[in-house]
Design a protein around this motif. Structure first.
Motif, PDB file in Angstrom:
ATOM      1  N   GLU A 268       0.878  -1.238   0.141  1.00  0.00           N
ATOM      2  CA  GLU A 268       0.020   0.328   0.030  1.00  0.00           C
ATOM      3  C   GLU A 268       0.950   1.230  -0.095  1.00  0.00           C
ATOM      4  O   GLU A 268       0.592   2.179  -0.629  1.00  0.00           O
ATOM      5  CB  GLU A 268      -0.936   0.191   1.138  1.00  0.00           C
ATOM      6  CG  GLU A 268      -0.376  -0.111   2.580  1.00  0.00           C
ATOM      7  CD  GLU A 268      -1.310  -0.564   3.621  1.00  0.00           C
ATOM      8  OE1 GLU A 268      -2.306   0.504   3.982  1.00  0.00           O
ATOM      9  OE2 GLU A 268      -1.584  -1.534   4.198  1.00  0.00           O
ATOM     10  N   LEU A 269       2.006   1.248   0.669  1.00  0.00           N
ATOM     11  CA  LEU A 269       2.931   2.446   0.759  1.00  0.00           C
ATOM     12  C   LEU A 269       3.421   2.647  -0.915  1.00  0.00           C
ATOM     13  O   LEU A 269       3.941   3.752  -1.263  1.00  0.00           O
ATOM     14  CB  LEU A 269       4.084   2.267   1.918  1.00  0.00           C
ATOM     15  CG  LEU A 269       3.643   2.225   3.077  1.00  0.00           C
ATOM     16  CD1 LEU A 269       4.739   2.067   4.216  1.00  0.00           C
ATOM     17  CD2 LEU A 269       2.624   3.486   3.308  1.00  0.00           C
ATOM     18  N   ASN A 270       3.612   1.593  -1.560  1.00  0.00           N
ATOM     19  CA  ASN A 270       4.341   1.482  -2.724  1.00  0.00           C
ATOM     20  C   ASN A 270       3.357   2.186  -3.620  1.00  0.00           C
ATOM     21  O   ASN A 270       3.856   3.058  -4.699  1.00  0.00           O
ATOM     22  CB  ASN A 270       4.667   0.099  -3.478  1.00  0.00           C
ATOM     23  CG  ASN A 270       6.040  -0.200  -3.252  1.00  0.00           C
ATOM     24  OD1 ASN A 270       6.789   0.677  -3.281  1.00  0.00           O
ATOM     25  ND2 ASN A 270       6.096  -1.467  -3.160  1.00  0.00           N
ATOM     26  N   LYS A 271       2.142   2.395  -3.497  1.00  0.00           N
ATOM     27  CA  LYS A 271       1.127   3.051  -4.397  1.00  0.00           C
ATOM     28  C   LYS A 271       1.559   4.701  -4.235  1.00  0.00           C
ATOM     29  O   LYS A 271       1.350   5.562  -5.053  1.00  0.00           O
ATOM     30  CB  LYS A 271      -0.363   2.828  -4.072  1.00  0.00           C
ATOM     31  CG  LYS A 271      -0.775   1.316  -4.404  1.00  0.00           C
ATOM     32  CD  LYS A 271      -2.084   1.066  -3.689  1.00  0.00           C
ATOM     33  CE  LYS A 271      -2.421  -0.481  -4.104  1.00  0.00           C
ATOM     34  NZ  LYS A 271      -3.773  -0.769  -3.300  1.00  0.00           N
ATOM     35  N   LEU A 272       1.499   4.925  -3.075  1.00  0.00           N
ATOM     36  CA  LEU A 272       1.954   6.337  -2.776  1.00  0.00           C
ATOM     37  C   LEU A 272       3.315   6.811  -3.487  1.00  0.00           C
ATOM     38  O   LEU A 272       3.628   7.683  -3.789  1.00  0.00           O
ATOM     39  CB  LEU A 272       1.930   6.750  -1.269  1.00  0.00           C
ATOM     40  CG  LEU A 272       0.430   6.845  -0.696  1.00  0.00           C
ATOM     41  CD1 LEU A 272       0.426   6.624   0.979  1.00  0.00           C
ATOM     42  CD2 LEU A 272      -0.431   8.031  -1.317  1.00  0.00           C
ATOM     43  N   ASP A 273       4.313   5.811  -3.240  1.00  0.00           N
ATOM     44  CA  ASP A 273       5.417   5.776  -3.701  1.00  0.00           C
ATOM     45  C   ASP A 273       5.657   6.354  -5.279  1.00  0.00           C
ATOM     46  O   ASP A 273       6.250   6.925  -5.944  1.00  0.00           O
ATOM     47  CB  ASP A 273       6.440   4.893  -3.232  1.00  0.00           C
ATOM     48  CG  ASP A 273       7.819   5.092  -3.543  1.00  0.00           C
ATOM     49  OD1 ASP A 273       8.330   6.276  -3.499  1.00  0.00           O
ATOM     50  OD2 ASP A 273       8.531   4.055  -3.848  1.00  0.00           O
TER      51      ASP A 273
ATOM     52  N   THR B 158       3.496  14.216   2.194  1.00  0.00           N
ATOM     53  CA  THR B 158       2.682  14.348   3.422  1.00  0.00           C
ATOM     54  C   THR B 158       1.877  13.196   3.474  1.00  0.00           C
ATOM     55  O   THR B 158       2.024  12.348   4.605  1.00  0.00           O
ATOM     56  CB  THR B 158       1.978  15.555   3.357  1.00  0.00           C
ATOM     57  OG1 THR B 158       2.922  16.754   3.169  1.00  0.00           O
ATOM     58  CG2 THR B 158       1.225  15.717   4.463  1.00  0.00           C
ATOM     59  N   ALA B 159       1.313  12.728   2.573  1.00  0.00           N
ATOM     60  CA  ALA B 159       0.343  11.488   2.666  1.00  0.00           C
ATOM     61  C   ALA B 159       1.170  10.170   3.139  1.00  0.00           C
ATOM     62  O   ALA B 159       0.838   9.228   3.599  1.00  0.00           O
ATOM     63  CB  ALA B 159      -0.464  11.270   1.335  1.00  0.00           C
ATOM     64  N   LEU B 160       2.268  10.103   2.326  1.00  0.00           N
ATOM     65  CA  LEU B 160       3.116   8.943   2.602  1.00  0.00           C
ATOM     66  C   LEU B 160       3.834   8.769   3.892  1.00  0.00           C
ATOM     67  O   LEU B 160       3.645   7.804   4.637  1.00  0.00           O
ATOM     68  CB  LEU B 160       4.304   9.009   1.553  1.00  0.00           C
ATOM     69  CG  LEU B 160       5.464   7.864   1.589  1.00  0.00           C
ATOM     70  CD1 LEU B 160       4.857   6.377   1.401  1.00  0.00           C
ATOM     71  CD2 LEU B 160       6.432   8.125   0.708  1.00  0.00           C
ATOM     72  N   LEU B 161       4.286  10.042   4.408  1.00  0.00           N
ATOM     73  CA  LEU B 161       4.889  10.147   5.674  1.00  0.00           C
ATOM     74  C   LEU B 161       3.774   9.754   6.685  1.00  0.00           C
ATOM     75  O   LEU B 161       3.975   9.225   7.909  1.00  0.00           O
ATOM     76  CB  LEU B 161       5.596  11.243   6.019  1.00  0.00           C
ATOM     77  CG  LEU B 161       6.826  11.423   5.005  1.00  0.00           C
ATOM     78  CD1 LEU B 161       7.383  12.982   5.375  1.00  0.00           C
ATOM     79  CD2 LEU B 161       7.779  10.299   5.291  1.00  0.00           C
ATOM     80  N   GLU B 162       2.596  10.343   6.665  1.00  0.00           N
ATOM     81  CA  GLU B 162       1.414  10.073   7.430  1.00  0.00           C
ATOM     82  C   GLU B 162       1.042   8.825   7.630  1.00  0.00           C
ATOM     83  O   GLU B 162       0.756   8.157   8.764  1.00  0.00           O
ATOM     84  CB  GLU B 162       0.374  10.857   7.150  1.00  0.00           C
ATOM     85  CG  GLU B 162       0.449  12.449   7.506  1.00  0.00           C
ATOM     86  CD  GLU B 162      -0.712  13.295   7.041  1.00  0.00           C
ATOM     87  OE1 GLU B 162      -1.740  12.844   6.279  1.00  0.00           O
ATOM     88  OE2 GLU B 162      -0.538  14.576   7.016  1.00  0.00           O
TER      89      GLU B 162
END
Length: 92
Positions: free
Chosen positions: A20-25, A45-49
Motif C-alpha cells: 500500500e505504501l508503494n502506491k503512494l511512492d 505528506t500522505a506517505l509519511l502520515e
C-alpha cells in the motif's frame, strides 16, 4: 522493517504494509517526473502520515539499523530526487 523518517526518528512497520505504501511512492515518483511541486508535497505528506499511522515509534534512544530511509516532511523535490533508486523511495 525499521523505517527512518529523517529529522523525526524511527518506526517499526510490518512488511505487509509495503504494497500500500508503494502506491503512494509510485504517485510521488510520477509527480517528481512531471515537476508537479504541489502534487509532490501532497503525496510526500500522505506517505509519511501513512508510515506514522501504520508504524510503531521506536524509543529515541533506540539504535536499530534502518531498512528504509524516507525524507523529512519539508524536503525539497530536488533533495528527494537525490534519494531515489530506480524503484522510488520504497523498493518493490
Amino acid at each position: 522493517m525499521i523505517v527512518r523518517i529523517m529529522g523525526e526518528g524511527q518506526v517499526r512497520l510490518d512488511d505487509t504494509h509495503v504494497t500500500e505504501l508503494n502506491k503512494l511512492d509510485d504517485e510521488l515518483l510520477a509527480e517528481m517526473e512531471h515537476g508537479d511541486e504541489a502534487g509532490f508535497r501532497r503525496t510526500l505528506t500522505a506517505l509519511l502520515e501513512e508510515v506514522r499511522r501504520l508504524g510503531a515509534p521506536l524509543p529515541d534512544d533506540s539504535l536499530e539499523p534502518s531498512e528504509l530511509i524516507l525524507p523529512s516532511p519539508d524536503a525539497s523535490l530536488e533533495e528527494v530526487r537525490e534519494m531515489l533508486s530506480g524503484d522510488g523511495l520504497i523498493p518493490g
